[in-house]
Structures are given as structure tokens and as C-alpha cells.
Design an enzyme around this catalytic site. Structure first.
Site, PDB file in Angstrom:
ATOM      1  N   ASP A 109      43.830 -36.536 -11.186  1.00 32.56           N
ATOM      2  CA  ASP A 109      43.239 -35.206 -11.350  1.00 32.56           C
ATOM      3  C   ASP A 109      44.085 -34.348 -12.278  1.00 32.56           C
ATOM      4  O   ASP A 109      45.284 -34.589 -12.461  1.00 32.56           O
ATOM      5  CB  ASP A 109      43.055 -34.518  -9.989  1.00 32.56           C
ATOM      6  CG  ASP A 109      44.338 -34.373  -9.187  1.00 32.56           C
ATOM      7  OD1 ASP A 109      45.187 -35.286  -9.233  1.00 32.56           O
ATOM      8  OD2 ASP A 109      44.513 -33.340  -8.519  1.00 32.56           O
ATOM      9  N   GLU A 176      46.856 -32.319  -7.378  1.00 35.16           N
ATOM     10  CA  GLU A 176      47.152 -30.962  -7.847  1.00 35.16           C
ATOM     11  C   GLU A 176      46.914 -29.910  -6.773  1.00 35.16           C
ATOM     12  O   GLU A 176      47.503 -28.841  -6.818  1.00 35.16           O
ATOM     13  CB  GLU A 176      46.324 -30.634  -9.102  1.00 35.16           C
ATOM     14  CG  GLU A 176      46.660 -31.504 -10.316  1.00 35.16           C
ATOM     15  CD  GLU A 176      48.000 -31.162 -10.946  1.00 35.16           C
ATOM     16  OE1 GLU A 176      48.688 -30.268 -10.425  1.00 35.16           O
ATOM     17  OE2 GLU A 176      48.354 -31.784 -11.954  1.00 35.16           O
TER      18      GLU A 176
HETATM   19 ZN   LIG Z   1      51.387 -34.207 -12.025  1.00 28.21          ZN
END
Ligand SMILES: [Zn+2]
Length: 425
Positions: A109, A176
């Protein structure tokens, strides 16, 4: 005569180098899949990787994560992006037995690109090659590192390296915003005797990372017509003493940091990233919501960090007549990254360093990084883990993110050699 360990090293390096010309296109292609945290493209990228690993001849575990079960777990690391589904992916090259296993794990991601006008090129996801680097959101964080693991694994397969230990390659979603993918990979039972996460370290060795806790502050005011603001209390004004208290807390928490973290101007930052207040320009705002993140020191329990922020806010409130009566609320939500650290003396750090030096890599430094990562989940599950990957971490999450192709190649070479050395032949 059977090939020696050195023979296998040179055979896998020959295979890595045979892929060198494809590297920029590989990284660029990964960047062009805009796998924003929580988006469908995140799953598309994982599916694309599953196909590639199957084609390479690996056993592939590509499963849908049971989100309800994950969310209900006390150890769940949190999310910020809303999700209706999530997937896990582990490619497995079984060893011949009696050797340690190695996991190469990358998150797939990326964070949003921000204002496209702050980028030099027309499209933050164009994956263009210029000046020897691939550009675009996710280039260094961490599709360059992901590409290095893909190239290394393919080289090991093509060289028919007879590894004793299992070689595993993982792609994880949701790093994230908390670490959902790695959490689910561990929950599914995947483990290894060592793990490298090729986050962008500029090919330095990173055996530790700070934690990061997302918080929300609710500051109350008293609404009034702006023409009679003397009758009201502005929630915006009331944020000032709180920001001052957070700045003082940050200074105290960074006065004396672990030597692994001393290279950073602020090892454990406290930063407010979102502020919302008011609903009318001519009304004194009666509510302000501020959201931010707080760094957690190496070896610091997450509960201690939370308590430090809560008591700093409470103290600031106690010193203000309005806030004393209307104390600021503190909530912890979203990503809750504890700190993580490879146990001192673990042989993995030196092993990665030897592999890097052995493929002609330059001088390396060893330090901890100020951001949260999946390292702490791996180490917490007993998997010795280091970050070692291509690209400048200082470019991550900013405009004009890029990764030098030469560093991706060096990383791929080092990871292939590491597998030969660590897993054994
Ligand atoms: Zn990273």
C-alpha cells in the site's frame, strides 16, 4: 564435484543481473498500480503479485483476511482507511530441510500523493524513469524494495539454488494505516527464522523503529455571534495552550534518546496533522477537533506514551480557567504502532551487512528510524527483523518520491546472497 556455497552465490547473482534491464520497468509497473491504503488497487496489486509468484513456481497462499476476527483481536494494530475487504499473500519456496527460513516482506500500500501540483511531473503515478530513478508515489516506500524481493526470489528459483531453509516472500496490505496485513500474516501462522523488510533505508541497516500513535483532541468552546465574540470562547484560541503543552512534552521526550536514534533532529515527534473547527465564519467556534501522531521511544511501553500525552494535556487544562471547566478530550484511534527492536546481538544484522558488502555495496550505517513499521509486529512475534532497502526514506510520503534503480539492483543482489547464506545450501 557439487557446487560450493560460493558457486551458488555467483549463480544467483548471475540470474539477478540478468534481470537488471527489466528493473526500471518492474518498479514503474508497480508504481502505476495506485495501491492507496484501503483502495481496490491495493488488492489488484496483491493479485498481480500472486500470479507472478505462481508463474515463478512458488507455492502461493493468497487469502482473504477475515476482518471481523482481526478487528476483534486485542492485539489488532488499528486502521484508519475504511475497508470492506483485505487480502494476504505469502509465496513459499520450500527448502530441502534442516536450514533456517527467511522471509522477505514488503507492504504494497501507498499513501495518497497529496496536491498533484506539488509534483514536478504530470502524474504522481506515472512510474517514469529519469536520471536513473523511477519516480512516483510509492517508488521508494516501498515498491523499489518490493521489486528487489521479486527479483531476488526469481533469481533463486532460476538458479535452482538448493536452499535448505524455506524462502518466503510476503506482500502485505494496510501497513500505512497500522499493520493489518502483517498482523493477519502472523495470525495465519506464517513465521520465519529471520525477516528483511526492504523499507527505504538507502541500503543502511535499520534494526529498530520508534512507535507512532494516532490521537484525537476535542477542544470545546462557547458559540456566539462573531460581532460579540466577547460573549463566546473560541475553540480555536483554546488550542493554543494545548499546542504549547505538546511542544514542551516533545522537547522533554527528546532530551535524551537512545544512541540508535541520536542522528534524528527529533527522534520522537509529536505533530498535529488535521484540525477542524467551526461551521460558520461569523460564529465563534464551539468545537475544534485536532488529530495527530505521537512518537513512542524505543523500549517505551505504549501505555506510558499515552499517559504522558494525556497528563500533559490535563496539566495545560488545569492552568486555564475555561479548560479547567471544559477539559480537552483525548482519544486514541487509528494506527497504534508500538516501537520495535531487533534483539541486540541477533546475528541477522551482521548477516545482512555481510551480504550487502559481498555484492559490492557501499559503506553502511546502523540506526533506528523515527517511523512506525511492521518490524515491531514481526519482532513481537519472535521473528528477528531488519529494514534494509533501496531509496531515501526522506522522500517517502512527499512530492517527487523516487528510487534509484541501482540501489534496487544492489538490494536484490544482497537479498539473493542473504538467502543462500542464511538458508544454507
Ligand atoms: Zn513503508
Amino acid at each position: 564435484m557439487a557446487p560450493s556455497r560460493a558457486d551458488w552465490r555467483s549463480r544467483v547473482l548471475t540470474e539477478v543481473d540478468a534481470s537488471a534491464d527489466e528493473l526500471a520497468a518492474l518498479v514503474g509497473g508497480l508504481v502505476r498500480i495506485p495501491s492507496l491504503t484501503g483502495s481496490d488497487a491495493e488488492h489488484d496489486l496483491l493479485g498481480h503479485l500472486a500470479t507472478r509468484l505462481l508463474t515463478d513456481g512458488l507455492e502461493v497462499d493468497h487469502w482473504q483476511i477475515d476482518l471481523a476476527t482481526a478487528y476483534a483481536d486485542v492485539g489488532f494494530p488499528g486502521i484508519e482507511a475504511p475497508r470492506t475487504q483485505a487480502w494476504g499473500l505469502v509465496g513459499h519456496l520450500p527448502g530441502r530441510g534442516q536450514g533456517p527460513s527467511l522471509l522477505l516482506s514488503s507492504h504494497v500500500d501507498v499513501v495518497p500523493p497529496g496536491d498533484p501540483r506539488t509534483w514536478s511531473g504530470p502524474d504522481p503515478f506515472d512510474g517514469a524513469l529519469s536520471g536513473g530513478s523511477v519516480h512516483g508515489r510509492g517508488a521508494c516506500d516501498m515498491k523499489g524494495g518490493l521489486a528487489a524481493t521479486l527479483i531476488a526470489v526469481r533469481a533463486l528459483v532460476r538458479a535452482r539454488a538448493p536452499l535448505r531453509g524455506d524462502l518466503l516472500i510476503a506482500g502485505v496490505e494496510g501497513e500505512e494505516d497500522g499493520g493489518l496485513g502483517t498482523f493477519a500474516t502472523l495470525a495465519r501462522g506464517w513465521r520465519a527464522d529471520a525477516c528483511v523488510i526492504p523499507e527505504p533505508t538507502g541500503l543502511d541497516l535499520v534494526p529498530a523503529n520508534a512507535g507512532a500513535l494516532t490521537f484525537r483532541l476535542e477542544v470545546a468552546g462557547q458559540a456566539a455571534h462573531a460581532s460579540r465574540r466577547d460573549l463566546g470562547v473560541s475553540a480555536v484560541d483554546m488550542l493554543s495552550p494545548i499546542l504549547g503543552a505538546l511542544a514542551a512534552l516533545e522537547a522533554r521526550r527528546n532530551a535524551d534518546v537512545d544512541p540508535l536514534m541520536s542522528r534524528w533532529p527529533i527522534a520522537y515527534p509529536i505533530s498535529v496533522g488535521v484540525v477542524r473547527a467551526g461551521d460558520w465564519t461569523s460564529t465563534v467556534p464551539d468545537l475544534l477537533v485536532a488529530e495527530g501522531r505521537m512518537g513512542v521511544a524505543l523500549n517505551e511501553p505504549v501505555e506510558d506514551a499515552r499517559a504522558a500525552l494525556e497528563s500533559a494535556v490535563a496539566l495545560a487544562c488545569a492552568q486555564d480557567p475555561w479548560l479547567r471547566e471544559h477539559p480537552v478530550g483525548v482519544q486514541w484511534w487509528g494506527g497504534q504502532f508500538g516501537p520495535g527492536r531487533l534483539p541486540p546481538g541477533a546475528p541477522l544484522l551482521a548477516a545482512v551487512g555481510r551480504a550487502h558488502a559481498g555484492v559490492g555495496g557501499g559503506p553502511q550505517e546502523v540506526y533506528g528510524v523515527p517511523y512506525g513499521s511492521d518490524l515491531r509486529l514481526m519482532v513481537g512475534a519472535g521473528v528477528p527483523t531488519v529494514h534494509y532497502g533501496p531509496g531515501d526514506g526522506g522522500l517517502a510520503h512527499g512530492p517527487d518520491e523516487s528510487v534509484p534503480v541501482a540501489e534496487v539492483l544492489t538490494c536484490a543482489r544482497a537479498l539473493a546472497v542473504l538467502a543462500v547464506e542464511h538458508c544454507g545450501t
